[in-house]
Motif scaffolding. Structure first.
Motif, mmCIF file in Angstrom:
data_model
loop_
_atom_site.group_PDB
_atom_site.id
_atom_site.type_symbol
_atom_site.label_atom_id
_atom_site.label_comp_id
_atom_site.label_asym_id
_atom_site.label_seq_id
_atom_site.Cartn_x
_atom_site.Cartn_y
_atom_site.Cartn_z
ATOM 1 N N CYS A 8 -1.040 9.435 -1.579
ATOM 2 C CA CYS A 8 -1.611 8.298 -0.852
ATOM 3 C C CYS A 8 -1.170 6.984 -1.485
ATOM 4 C CB CYS A 8 -3.130 8.424 -0.838
ATOM 5 S SG CYS A 8 -3.843 8.187 -2.477
ATOM 6 N N HIS A 9 -1.637 5.877 -0.932
ATOM 7 C CA HIS A 9 -1.187 4.561 -1.376
ATOM 8 C C HIS A 9 -1.660 4.216 -2.779
ATOM 9 C CE1 HIS A 9 -0.848 0.110 -1.392
ATOM 10 N NE2 HIS A 9 0.278 0.399 -0.762
ATOM 11 N N CYS A 10 -2.914 4.546 -3.102
ATOM 12 C CA CYS A 10 -3.469 4.139 -4.405
ATOM 13 C C CYS A 10 -3.101 5.100 -5.522
ATOM 14 C CB CYS A 10 -4.983 3.980 -4.304
ATOM 15 S SG CYS A 10 -5.894 5.540 -4.196
ATOM 16 N N GLY A 11 -2.605 6.282 -5.171
ATOM 17 C CA GLY A 11 -2.191 7.239 -6.192
ATOM 18 C C GLY A 11 -3.257 8.237 -6.602
ATOM 19 N N ALA A 12 -4.449 8.150 -6.019
ATOM 20 C CA ALA A 12 -5.506 9.103 -6.357
ATOM 21 C C ALA A 12 -5.144 10.507 -5.886
ATOM 22 C CB ALA A 12 -6.838 8.669 -5.741
ATOM 23 N N CYS A 71 -7.748 9.773 1.896
ATOM 24 C CA CYS A 71 -8.148 9.284 0.575
ATOM 25 C C CYS A 71 -9.324 8.334 0.743
ATOM 26 C CB CYS A 71 -6.983 8.573 -0.111
ATOM 27 S SG CYS A 71 -7.506 7.797 -1.662
ATOM 28 N N THR A 73 -10.456 6.262 -1.280
ATOM 29 C CA THR A 73 -10.248 4.960 -1.930
ATOM 30 C C THR A 73 -9.366 4.048 -1.075
ATOM 31 O OG1 THR A 73 -10.430 6.017 -4.080
ATOM 32 C CG2 THR A 73 -9.425 3.819 -4.040
ATOM 33 N N CYS A 74 -8.199 4.538 -0.649
ATOM 34 C CA CYS A 74 -7.252 3.650 0.038
ATOM 35 C C CYS A 74 -7.167 3.920 1.539
ATOM 36 C CB CYS A 74 -5.865 3.738 -0.598
ATOM 37 S SG CYS A 74 -5.034 5.311 -0.360
HETATM 38 ZN ZN LIG Z 1 -5.605 6.612 -2.121
#
Ligand SMILES: [Zn+2]
Length: 116
Positions: A8-12, A71, A73-74
């Protein structure tokens, strides 16, 4: 086959998959077109979620057969879990979330998902 990485974008959420991404699927259903997916399907055994399982929010609609995993988060959906027509567990990878893929070089197969 090659091992691709993505997430994903945030890396989580991070994953890897053993496959060859040559052709991708672009579907015109309400969900795919809103998210702009370019999809590549792999048998579940060729996909490994490296991190982020606890960070995923599941979204199901229509027949509810596909677990769309977002995700929390993002907000990016980098993959989804479902089944093949023969019942084989299958992962749908959003190729836009795969590292180092030249999207312009891919051949796109258009699927008429909105009429199913
Ligand atoms: Zn994310």
């Amino acid at each position: 086959m090659k091992t691709y990485t993505g997430g994903c974008h945030c890396g989580a959420v991070r994953f890897e998959a053993d496959t060859d991404i040559g052709q991708v699927i672009e579907c015109n259903c309400s969900h795919c077109s809103q998210k702009g997916f370019l999809l590549h399907f792999v048998p579940a055994g060729q996909f490994r979620l490296l991190k982020g399982e606890q960070n995923l929010t599941e979204y199901r609609f229509n027949t509810k057969k596909i677990a769309h995993l977002i995700c929390s988060t993002c907000g990016v959906e980098s993959f989804a879990r479902g089944q093949n027509r023969d019942g084989t567990p299958t992962v749908m990878i959003n190729v836009r979330c795969v590292d180092g893929v030249d999207l312009q070089a891919l051949s796109i197969k258009h699927i008429n998902g909105k009429d199913f």
